[in-house]
Design a protein around this motif. Structure first.
Motif, mmCIF file in Angstrom:
data_model
loop_
_atom_site.group_PDB
_atom_site.id
_atom_site.type_symbol
_atom_site.label_atom_id
_atom_site.label_comp_id
_atom_site.label_asym_id
_atom_site.label_seq_id
_atom_site.Cartn_x
_atom_site.Cartn_y
_atom_site.Cartn_z
ATOM 1 N N ARG A 155 29.578 40.158 -40.437
ATOM 2 C CA ARG A 155 30.702 40.537 -39.582
ATOM 3 C C ARG A 155 30.655 39.706 -38.299
ATOM 4 O O ARG A 155 29.595 39.214 -37.918
ATOM 5 N N PRO A 156 31.783 39.540 -37.621
ATOM 6 C CA PRO A 156 31.799 38.739 -36.389
ATOM 7 C C PRO A 156 30.726 39.200 -35.403
ATOM 8 O O PRO A 156 30.571 40.387 -35.139
ATOM 9 N N ALA A 157 29.966 38.233 -34.888
ATOM 10 C CA ALA A 157 28.856 38.577 -33.994
ATOM 11 C C ALA A 157 28.634 37.484 -32.963
ATOM 12 O O ALA A 157 27.493 37.139 -32.644
ATOM 13 N N GLU A 158 29.692 36.955 -32.421
ATOM 14 C CA GLU A 158 29.605 35.827 -31.487
ATOM 15 C C GLU A 158 28.702 36.161 -30.298
ATOM 16 O O GLU A 158 28.934 37.114 -29.561
ATOM 17 N N GLY A 159 27.622 35.367 -30.149
ATOM 18 C CA GLY A 159 26.719 35.509 -29.021
ATOM 19 C C GLY A 159 25.743 36.669 -29.089
ATOM 20 O O GLY A 159 24.944 36.856 -28.166
ATOM 21 N N VAL A 160 25.766 37.454 -30.161
ATOM 22 C CA VAL A 160 24.862 38.601 -30.283
ATOM 23 C C VAL A 160 23.463 38.115 -30.664
ATOM 24 O O VAL A 160 23.292 37.337 -31.604
ATOM 25 N N ARG A 161 22.464 38.569 -29.930
ATOM 26 C CA ARG A 161 21.066 38.198 -30.205
ATOM 27 C C ARG A 161 20.503 39.170 -31.230
ATOM 28 O O ARG A 161 20.469 40.380 -30.992
ATOM 29 N N VAL A 162 20.077 38.639 -32.377
ATOM 30 C CA VAL A 162 19.665 39.509 -33.480
ATOM 31 C C VAL A 162 18.313 39.089 -34.038
ATOM 32 O O VAL A 162 17.872 37.946 -33.881
ATOM 33 N N VAL A 163 17.664 40.057 -34.677
ATOM 34 C CA VAL A 163 16.421 39.821 -35.424
ATOM 35 C C VAL A 163 16.611 40.423 -36.809
ATOM 36 O O VAL A 163 16.998 41.589 -36.945
ATOM 37 N N LEU A 164 16.350 39.641 -37.830
ATOM 38 C CA LEU A 164 16.482 40.112 -39.203
ATOM 39 C C LEU A 164 15.341 41.055 -39.557
ATOM 40 O O LEU A 164 14.201 40.865 -39.115
ATOM 41 N N ILE A 165 15.636 42.060 -40.393
ATOM 42 C CA ILE A 165 14.620 43.004 -40.850
ATOM 43 C C ILE A 165 14.658 43.086 -42.371
ATOM 44 O O ILE A 165 15.728 43.219 -42.975
ATOM 45 N N ASP A 166 13.481 42.989 -42.991
ATOM 46 C CA ASP A 166 13.382 43.196 -44.441
ATOM 47 C C ASP A 166 12.069 43.895 -44.738
ATOM 48 O O ASP A 166 11.188 43.976 -43.868
ATOM 49 N N ASP A 167 11.935 44.407 -45.961
ATOM 50 C CA ASP A 167 10.700 45.120 -46.294
ATOM 51 C C ASP A 167 9.552 44.161 -46.584
ATOM 52 O O ASP A 167 8.446 44.339 -46.082
ATOM 53 N N VAL A 168 9.809 43.119 -47.382
ATOM 54 C CA VAL A 168 8.756 42.164 -47.756
ATOM 55 C C VAL A 168 9.310 40.747 -47.687
ATOM 56 O O VAL A 168 10.465 40.513 -48.051
ATOM 57 N N VAL A 169 8.499 39.811 -47.231
ATOM 58 C CA VAL A 169 8.861 38.400 -47.310
ATOM 59 C C VAL A 169 7.938 37.735 -48.317
ATOM 60 O O VAL A 169 6.719 37.911 -48.271
ATOM 61 N N THR A 170 8.530 37.002 -49.257
ATOM 62 C CA THR A 170 7.743 36.256 -50.252
ATOM 63 C C THR A 170 7.988 34.766 -50.015
ATOM 64 O O THR A 170 7.290 34.130 -49.254
ATOM 65 N N THR A 171 9.028 34.207 -50.616
ATOM 66 C CA THR A 171 9.349 32.803 -50.338
ATOM 67 C C THR A 171 10.246 32.659 -49.111
ATOM 68 O O THR A 171 10.359 31.577 -48.548
ATOM 69 N N GLY A 172 10.915 33.745 -48.736
ATOM 70 C CA GLY A 172 11.809 33.691 -47.584
ATOM 71 C C GLY A 172 13.250 33.367 -47.925
ATOM 72 O O GLY A 172 14.091 33.244 -47.034
ATOM 73 N N ALA A 173 13.582 33.267 -49.222
ATOM 74 C CA ALA A 173 14.940 32.899 -49.633
ATOM 75 C C ALA A 173 15.978 33.884 -49.107
ATOM 76 O O ALA A 173 17.045 33.483 -48.629
#
Length: 205
Positions: A155-173
């Protein structure tokens, strides 16, 4: 009386430790201690820093599987508490990677969103699945990247500072495509936080 009630409920609704199978407790003291955060950092391609609270192995892996596959949602609280220790960002909102529609139908809840809530993070639902991706399990790194390419829109998020959240990272795809979608929507992606990191020896390259 309280102890008697606990024992009576254990007969009607038996439970066991998600980490070691000890009976009559959802998470024993030893396994709870095993979920104490030990944050690790990893950089994915294109300089996306991922901070993870725990390694996806042993007790931690069993507890996360119990949450996701057995629907033991009470386990999200200690996992979320561990994840909070990996959060180092000021003035940013957490953006959970959305579960697939198939996962939502199977589980009845979004695991990553629940973990984010239990971590006490300020959340914005900016990501939306754009198409159905295949199950990532068993795919090589190259196959995972191709499978997740274009999987999300934001969704539109111009200039919003964000951090992604996930349960597990493997290859990072998954995280890399999520970052791509957020950047396309104008967001400033500072990094990613996950509950767990898959140890390098187990990653499918």
């Amino acid at each position: 009386m309280a102890q008697a009630l606990v024992e009576a409920l254990a007969v009607v609704f038996p439970t066991w430790c998600a980490g070691c199978d000890e009976v009559d407790v959802s998470l024993c003291d030893a396994c709870r201690a095993g979920l104490a955060a030990q944050p690790v950092r990893r950089h994915l391609g294109n300089a996306l820093e991922v901070r993870s609270a725990l390694r996806f192995e042993g007790v931690a892996a069993r507890v996360l599987r119990a949450l996701k596959e057995e629907g033991r949602t009470g386990l999200a609280r200690p996992l979320g508490h561990a994840m909070a220790a990996a959060w180092v960002y000021d003035d940013a909102v957490a953006v959970p990677v959305p579960s697939s529609r198939a996962s939502m139908r199977r589980r009845g809840f979004a695991a990553t969103e629940l973990l984010t809530k239990r971590a006490g993070l300020r959340t914005a639902r900016l990501l939306v699945p754009a198409r159905r991706a295949a199950d990532q399990r068993g795919l090589s790194r190259t196959e995972r990247m191709a499978n997740m390419s274009g999987a999300f829109v934001a969704r539109p998020a111009e200039g919003v500072r964000v951090v992604l959240i996930d349960d597990v990272v493997t290859t990072g795809a998954t995280l890399l495509d999520a970052r791509r979608a957020l950047r396309d929507a104008g967001a400033i992606v500072l990094g990613a936080v996950t509950a767990m990191d898959t140890p390098r020896r187990r990653r499918t390259e």
